[in-house]
Design a protein around this motif. Structure first.
Motif, PDB file in Angstrom:
ATOM      1  N   ILE A   1      45.740  48.820  24.364  1.00  0.00           N
ATOM      2  CA  ILE A   1      45.216  47.480  24.657  1.00  0.00           C
ATOM      3  C   ILE A   1      45.995  46.848  25.808  1.00  0.00           C
ATOM      4  N   GLU A   2      47.304  47.026  25.795  1.00  0.00           N
ATOM      5  CA  GLU A   2      48.112  46.485  26.890  1.00  0.00           C
ATOM      6  C   GLU A   2      47.681  47.093  28.225  1.00  0.00           C
ATOM      7  N   LYS A   3      47.435  48.405  28.239  1.00  0.00           N
ATOM      8  CA  LYS A   3      46.976  49.065  29.459  1.00  0.00           C
ATOM      9  C   LYS A   3      45.599  48.544  29.861  1.00  0.00           C
ATOM     10  N   ALA A   4      44.725  48.359  28.875  1.00  0.00           N
ATOM     11  CA  ALA A   4      43.382  47.846  29.168  1.00  0.00           C
ATOM     12  C   ALA A   4      43.462  46.470  29.814  1.00  0.00           C
ATOM     13  N   ASN A   5      44.368  45.620  29.330  1.00  0.00           N
ATOM     14  CA  ASN A   5      44.521  44.296  29.925  1.00  0.00           C
ATOM     15  C   ASN A   5      45.039  44.374  31.350  1.00  0.00           C
ATOM     16  N   LYS A   6      45.954  45.291  31.610  1.00  0.00           N
ATOM     17  CA  LYS A   6      46.450  45.476  32.987  1.00  0.00           C
ATOM     18  C   LYS A   6      45.317  45.943  33.892  1.00  0.00           C
ATOM     19  N   ASP A   7      44.512  46.861  33.385  1.00  0.00           N
ATOM     20  CA  ASP A   7      43.369  47.354  34.166  1.00  0.00           C
ATOM     21  C   ASP A   7      42.359  46.234  34.422  1.00  0.00           C
ATOM     22  N   LEU A   8      42.128  45.403  33.416  1.00  0.00           N
ATOM     23  CA  LEU A   8      41.200  44.280  33.587  1.00  0.00           C
ATOM     24  C   LEU A   8      41.720  43.271  34.605  1.00  0.00           C
ATOM     25  N   ALA A   9      43.020  43.120  34.683  1.00  0.00           N
ATOM     26  CA  ALA A   9      43.608  42.187  35.657  1.00  0.00           C
ATOM     27  C   ALA A   9      43.304  42.625  37.087  1.00  0.00           C
ATOM     28  N   GLU A  10      43.087  43.912  37.271  1.00  0.00           N
ATOM     29  CA  GLU A  10      42.803  44.448  38.599  1.00  0.00           C
ATOM     30  C   GLU A  10      41.329  44.308  38.993  1.00  0.00           C
ATOM     31  N   VAL A  11      40.473  44.009  38.038  1.00  0.00           N
ATOM     32  CA  VAL A  11      39.050  43.836  38.318  1.00  0.00           C
ATOM     33  C   VAL A  11      38.864  42.513  39.061  1.00  0.00           C
ATOM     34  N   LYS A  12      38.229  42.575  40.208  1.00  0.00           N
ATOM     35  CA  LYS A  12      38.095  41.376  41.067  1.00  0.00           C
ATOM     36  C   LYS A  12      36.652  40.890  41.088  1.00  0.00           C
ATOM     37  N   TYR A  13      36.530  39.583  40.900  1.00  0.00           N
ATOM     38  CA  TYR A  13      35.273  38.863  41.078  1.00  0.00           C
ATOM     39  C   TYR A  13      35.603  37.548  41.770  1.00  0.00           C
ATOM     40  N   ASN A  14      34.651  37.000  42.474  1.00  0.00           N
ATOM     41  CA  ASN A  14      34.893  35.766  43.218  1.00  0.00           C
ATOM     42  C   ASN A  14      35.327  34.603  42.325  1.00  0.00           C
ATOM     43  N   PHE A  15      34.778  34.515  41.129  1.00  0.00           N
ATOM     44  CA  PHE A  15      35.073  33.380  40.273  1.00  0.00           C
ATOM     45  C   PHE A  15      35.901  33.747  39.046  1.00  0.00           C
ATOM     46  N   LYS A  16      36.464  34.936  39.030  1.00  0.00           N
ATOM     47  CA  LYS A  16      37.348  35.346  37.931  1.00  0.00           C
ATOM     48  C   LYS A  16      38.700  34.708  38.159  1.00  0.00           C
ATOM     49  N   THR A  17      39.249  34.058  37.124  1.00  0.00           N
ATOM     50  CA  THR A  17      40.480  33.284  37.302  1.00  0.00           C
ATOM     51  C   THR A  17      41.737  33.997  36.814  1.00  0.00           C
ATOM     52  N   ASN A  18      41.622  35.138  36.184  1.00  0.00           N
ATOM     53  CA  ASN A  18      42.855  35.832  35.743  1.00  0.00           C
ATOM     54  C   ASN A  18      42.934  37.230  36.306  1.00  0.00           C
TER      55      ASN A  18
END
Length: 169
Positions: A152-169
């Motif tokens: 889960i920790e790795k999944a959260n790190k991977d999600l942090a790398e996902v970029k969208y114009n209006f994504k705030t985290n």
């Protein structure tokens, strides 16, 4: 090497579901056996199996069944070992019929019940039960559960790398 866990299924058509339990037990290095027995088609064999299970050194029985799902309860009626029922999805009611059949046991004949097609959780529960008296298994379970958190920790790190114009985290 004698089996500690017995995996029983009503028919070999249940094998794709029950293989998840086999894989987990194999990964945990827990000796197990696998058999097909039917509460309705081989009732004498089921009763003989259940009555002899503890004497053979088994510690936990995992029983998968669909539809009427009598197998886990019939086994539990003839043994003092813990029985974990795996309701298997059938065609008519998506496994809810099997789940309700396994859950609704009379007083004195408990069957622990996991979710529909939850064979892996049944194996995890079996190992947790045995780990109460086995430090080596307890350590393996701790490592397994720690690994779940790391995923889960790795999944959260991977999600942090996902970029969208209006994504705030």
């Amino acid at each position: 090497m004698k089996p500690l866990v017995s995996i029983i299924m009503g028919s070999t058509s249940d094998l794709p579901v029950m293989e998840k339990a086999m894989k987990f037990l194999d990964d945990m290095e827990v000796p197990f056996e696998v058999n097909a027995l039917s509460a309705h088609r081989t009732p004498d064999a089921v009763e003989k199996f259940a009555k002899e299970a503890a004497g053979r050194g088994l510690k936990v029985i995992i029983a998968g069944a669909g539809m009427a799902a009598a197998l886990p309860g019939v086994i539990a009626a003839s043994t003092t070992l813990p029985v974990i029922g795996v309701p298997i999805k059938g065609s008519a009611f998506d496994g809810m019929d099997a789940m309700l059949s396994i859950i609704q046991m009379p007083p004195g004949i408990p069957v622990a019940t996991v979710g529909v097609n939850g064979a892996m959780n049944a194996a995890i529960l079996a190992v947790e039960i045995m780990a109460l008296a086995d430090a080596s298994l307890a350590e393996k379970m701790k490592n397994y559960k720690d690994g779940l958190g790391a995923k889960i920790e790795k999944a959260n790190k991977d999600l942090a790398e996902v970029k969208y114009n209006f994504k705030t985290n």
